[in-house]
Design an enzyme around this catalytic site. Structure first.
Site, PDB file in Angstrom:
ATOM      1  N   SER A 398       0.960  -1.305  -0.013  1.00 18.11           N
ATOM      2  CA  SER A 398      -0.155   0.010   0.096  1.00 18.11           C
ATOM      3  C   SER A 398       0.634   1.043   0.069  1.00 18.11           C
ATOM      4  CB  SER A 398      -0.615  -0.265   1.243  1.00 18.11           C
ATOM      5  OG  SER A 398      -1.851   0.955   1.324  1.00 18.11           O
ATOM      6  N   ASP A 576      -2.227   6.843  -3.263  1.00 20.75           N
ATOM      7  CA  ASP A 576      -1.330   6.140  -2.945  1.00 20.75           C
ATOM      8  C   ASP A 576      -0.168   5.258  -3.918  1.00 20.75           C
ATOM      9  OD1 ASP A 576      -3.100   3.930  -2.634  1.00 20.75           O
ATOM     10  OD2 ASP A 576      -2.235   3.209  -0.386  1.00 20.75           O
ATOM     11  N   ARG A 581      -6.041   4.767  -1.503  1.00 19.71           N
ATOM     12  CA  ARG A 581      -5.863   5.918  -0.799  1.00 19.71           C
ATOM     13  C   ARG A 581      -6.401   7.797  -1.844  1.00 19.71           C
ATOM     14  NH1 ARG A 581      -2.537   5.631   4.133  1.00 19.71           N
ATOM     15  NH2 ARG A 581      -3.364   2.845   5.031  1.00 19.71           N
ATOM     16  N   LYS A 677     -11.563  -0.276  -1.178  1.00 17.01           N
ATOM     17  CA  LYS A 677     -11.344   1.720  -1.496  1.00 17.01           C
ATOM     18  C   LYS A 677     -10.623   2.039  -2.504  1.00 17.01           C
ATOM     19  CE  LYS A 677      -7.275   1.879   1.966  1.00 17.01           C
ATOM     20  NZ  LYS A 677      -7.400   0.725   3.109  1.00 17.01           N
TER      21      LYS A 677
END
Length: 854
Positions: A398, A576, A581, A677
């Site tokens: 991530s 990200d 994100r 997300k």
């Protein structure tokens, strides 16, 4: 009249109960999923009124591919293909698809395809690949309903290497290719005795396989194309492609002498097929021992590259994933594979492909160059071929740094596209503690992932796919791209998107440049780099410093001193490392993630995906309560969950809650369009709101600041900040949490504790009871309440690769007009000091300042 079975009655009653409860919530103005202190000092998520367990429909209930049998029977003319295919059909209960028979039917019925085919058949030539491939694959798809559970036999196809490759590209898994061998003269001899039953189209031979029924024998006829010249020509055509076909299927090829009797021949074929079903070419089983440290956090397993790449660490973990899954689910099924492009992913992908093939996975969809953003992976699992994949392995750490000294991450998503639930992650962990053998393939070259198309690895088809298209198709369904393009084209509008050299970069190029017509100058750092260009690819005020400054802000989120803002873009955003994100910025204006999801909910009618309204929203417990205020205004259900997108995923699968919007303070926003997300989705959602508010190009531009400040006036402002203390020794981090827990009894006795001048009236340990499956999740963070409007949350993050990250979340509420635009840290100062004193964090960790403030 409706006839119910008892289970149906139960389901119906629960649906009616849910509907009545929803009506009750709307009528009473009561809604939400709010925490309340229990006698045990725990904060438990609960319904405001009595509600049954929610009925969740998961994509994982859809039928998947399973262990079907795929056979191909080839051989020269009159080698007995049709006869043996018929016997195999009866033996294995599979569907026989006889290509010659289908083609002749088209010719006899004089269909457009048949007329085209007839010219080639009359000359004894093979029908060209470009004609036959599409036709045959269409027929196979038509038979899919019959063949998906038991399998199929292809007789007479493929006949060329190109046809074989097309069959692999279709996703069909061939377990065994039965090649019947007879000499050329044998074909001619058999031709002279071959007869066909015009009623059943069954084939007989007057010498070696006569009809047993005299009535059948009397009506047998010879095929029109059974002349010596035609047979010799067809044999010649077969021989010209024989070597290529044999080479292509060398790892699953069963060579059989077809000159023996029909019964003996079938015995040989059956024995070979059974052996082929049990074997995987190149399979080896490596001995191994359990390796400690493989328990997954909220977002999979994350380790330093030096740890993940050492010895059999990765191999153990991947094998444990397959050991934890039901073989009926993945044998011959489809696995999605890809990652964020970070260092070590390329080598890891090859290892995973070999392990997946060795464990019997039939097909692997892997993103071109091994790339798949996390949102794209979820979209591929859910949408490609109507959700054909049983799950996916995603290589991402991530927002963590990359490179040789950086982090590596791996996670498993289930067939609904969502991160694996608690029970599965626990099962995988348990398998890592007792894994003893690793199944993999030896002596296999690396699979070329640089071009879209299919390759074979043993019995497994590795299909390299466009890493963006499936995700893009979903986004097109959510938004009005034409309206957003009109906004971007306005001369008074400008924007800047920063992919931070992560996986969102290629998607940003496709969406913003190709679809929306933005200028290339609108994008920065959209080329993927293994080390993210030396960046920490986390889209926050500290790590996206270049974007933040270009948007006219300092790292605290305050406007830069001495800047008039004239050169600053109107809108800014970042994603990200793996693209899930997002950070949203206006000109000289920072939007907190908590405010972002609340503003989108309040303006949901601007977004086509929510044109008919929202039915549910949710936030993670540490996220500010801004969303709660909007849910109250909209009279919709609102949930407070632990940190971790998998908890949102359960709620998304409840039909009564769709459309659904959710978000968390760690820069994550999304909806039920996928089960992760989605950074690009969040950016497009904001652009859609801006486009809706700026329909009239002659009116002054409505900006991000305008929309957020209007929101504060309407709902009040939840001042919010997060302090991250990264790389804290684990023992010291635990000591901070224990110090707060120790004060619970004191608080209960004294009915309040004073910390730095603020009275703390509640300390609780958040516990979540999932309304979809009644599962309980404990120890999700310590919640300290100060009066009616202020609170602090402390929790340990599970997203780091070493040490611990102590996160301190701080919040207070203001609704007075003269106090809506004050400096955040100034307003929160009393809460900050109270939380630090209550936790004794400075003394216990030795940290005077946090690593990051957002």
């Amino acid at each position: 009249l409706v006839k119910f079975t008892m289970p149906a009655v139960g389901a119906a009653v629960r649906r009616v109960w849910l509907a009545l409860s929803l009506l009750s919530l709307h009528c009473c103005g009561i809604h939400g999923f709010s925490p309340h202190a229990t006698s045990r000092g725990q904060s438990r998520g609960s319904w405001s009124v009595g509600m049954p367990r929610l009925l969740r429909l998961s994509a994982t209930t859809a039928p998947k591919t399973g262990q079907s049998l795929g056979l191909v029977v080839i051989g020269p003319p009159l080698s007995g293909r049709g006869t043996q295919a018929a016997r195999l059909r009866r033996r294995y209960g599979v569907k026989t698809i006889t290509i010659g028979e289908l083609l002749r039917r088209e010719v006899n019925e004089k269909t457009p395809v048949g007329v085209q085919i007839a010219e080639y058949v009359e000359r004894g030539d093979l029908v060209p690949d470009e004609v036959v491939i599409d036709y045959v694959l269409d027929r196979i798809r038509e038979e899919e309903e019959d063949t998906s559970s038991t399998g199929w036999i292809l007789e007479g196809f493929p006949r060329t290497k190109e046809q074989a490759k097309a069959l692999s590209d279709s996703g069909a898994v061939v377990d065994c290719v039965v090649k019947l061998n007879i000499p050329d003269e044998g074909s001619v001899t058999r031709m002279q005795g071959r007869r066909i039953d015009p009623v059943t189209e069954e084939i007989f031979n007057m010498d070696t396989f006569p009809a047993s029924d005299a009535r059948v024998q009397a009506r047998l006829v010879q095929r029109e194309d059974d002349s010596e010249d035609q047979v010799r020509k067809r044999v010649q055509v077969y021989r010209s492609n024989e070597a290529d076909i044999s080479s292509y299927y060398s790892d699953v090829l069963l060579d059989v002498d077809a000159s023996q009797s029909q019964d003996d021949l079938f015995v040989s074929i059956e024995a070979g097929i059974e052996s082929a079903r049990r074997s995987i070419p190149g399979l080896v089983e490596l001995d191994t021992e359990p390796i400690q440290g493989m328990k997954m956090g909220t977002s999979g397993l994350r380790k330093k590259v030096s740890v993940a790449s050492e010895g059999k660490f990765l191999l153990n973990f991947v094998q444990s994933i397959f050991d934890a899954l039901d073989p009926e689910e993945f044998k011959s099924g489809t696995l999605v594979l890809g990652g964020d492009g970070r260092y070590y992913n390329s080598a890891a992908l090859q290892e995973i492909i070999r392990i997946a093939a060795a464990n019997g996975v039939g097909r692997i969809w892997v993103g071109k160059d091994g790339l798949l953003s996390t949102p794209a992976a979820s979209a591929v699992i859910r949408e490609r071929e109507d959700g054909a994949a049983f799950g996916g392995i995603i290589l991402t750490a991530s927002h963590n740094p990359g490179g040789p000294n950086g982090d590596f991450g791996i996670k498993y998503n289930t067939g609904d596209g969502a991160p694996a639930k608690e029970d599965l992650t626990q099962r995988i962990y348990e398998m890592t503690t007792k894994v003893s053998q690793i199944k993999t393939l030896e002596n296999t070259p690396p699979v070329d992932l640089s071009t879209v198309g299919s390759r074979r690895l043993g019995k497994t088809v590795v299909e390299v796919i466009d890493p963006i298209e499936d995700h893009l198709q979903v986004l097109r369904q959510c938004f009005d791209f034409r309206a957003i393009a009109s906004l971007i084209a306005r001369p008074d509008f400008s924007f800047l998107f920063d992919a931070m050299h992560g996986a969102a970069g290629p998607t940003a190029k496709r969406v913003f440049l190709d679809e929306l017509g933005a200028s290339p100058d609108s994008l920065t750092r959209c080329d993927i780099k293994e080390d993210f260009g030396g960046l920490h690819p986390d889209p926050n005020l500290a790590y996206a410093e270049d974007l933040v400054q270009r948007m006219g802000l300092d790292k605290s989120g305050a406007p830069l001193q001495g800047s008039d803002g004239s050169h600053v873009p109107v809108f800014g955003a970042a994603a990200d490392g793996d693209g899930d994100r997002n950070m949203i910025l206006g000109r000289g204006f920072f939007v907190t993630p908590s405010d972002s999801v609340a503003v989108l909910a309040a303006n949901h009618e601007c977004i086509p995906q929510f044109a008919n309204g929202l039915n549910g929203v949710a936030r993670s417990m540490p996220t500010s309560q801004a969303l709660d205020a909007v849910a109250i205004d909209l009279t919709i259900l609102n949930y407070e969950t632990p940190t971790g997108w998998k908890f949102f995923g359960n709620l998304m699968d409840v039909p009564q809650l769709q459309p659904f919007l959710c978000g968390e303070e760690s820069f994550g926003t999304g909806s039920n369009h996928i089960r992760e997300k989605d950074g690009i989705w969040a950016v497009l959602a904001w652009l859609q709101v801006l486009a809706h508010r700026n329909k009239d190009p002659s009116s002054p531009l409505v900006t991000v600041r305008d929309i957020v400040e209007e929101h504060w006036v309407r709902f009040g402002r939840y001042y919010y900040s997060r302090f991250d203390y990264e790389g804290v020794d684990s023992d010291k981090a635990d000591a901070v949490m224990d110090h707060i827990r120790d004060q619970m009894e004191t608080l209960a006795e004294e009915r309040g504790l004073n910390f730095a001048g603020l009275m703390c009236n509640s300390i609780s340990d958040f516990v979540y009871e999932d309304p979809t499956d009644d599962s309980i999740t404990l120890n999700q963070g310590l919640l300290l309440k100060f009066g009616d409007y202020s609170r602090a949350v402390l929790r340990l993050s599970g997203t780091g690769s070493e040490g611990a990250t102590v996160r301190l979340y701080l919040e207070t509420f203001e609704d007075r007009g003269d106090r809506l635009n004050l400096p955040v840290q100034e307003v929160l100062a009393p809460v900050i000091e109270a939380a630090l004193e209550a936790s004794n964090l400075r003394e216990l960790t030795g940290r005077d300042e946090p690593t990051v403030i957002t």
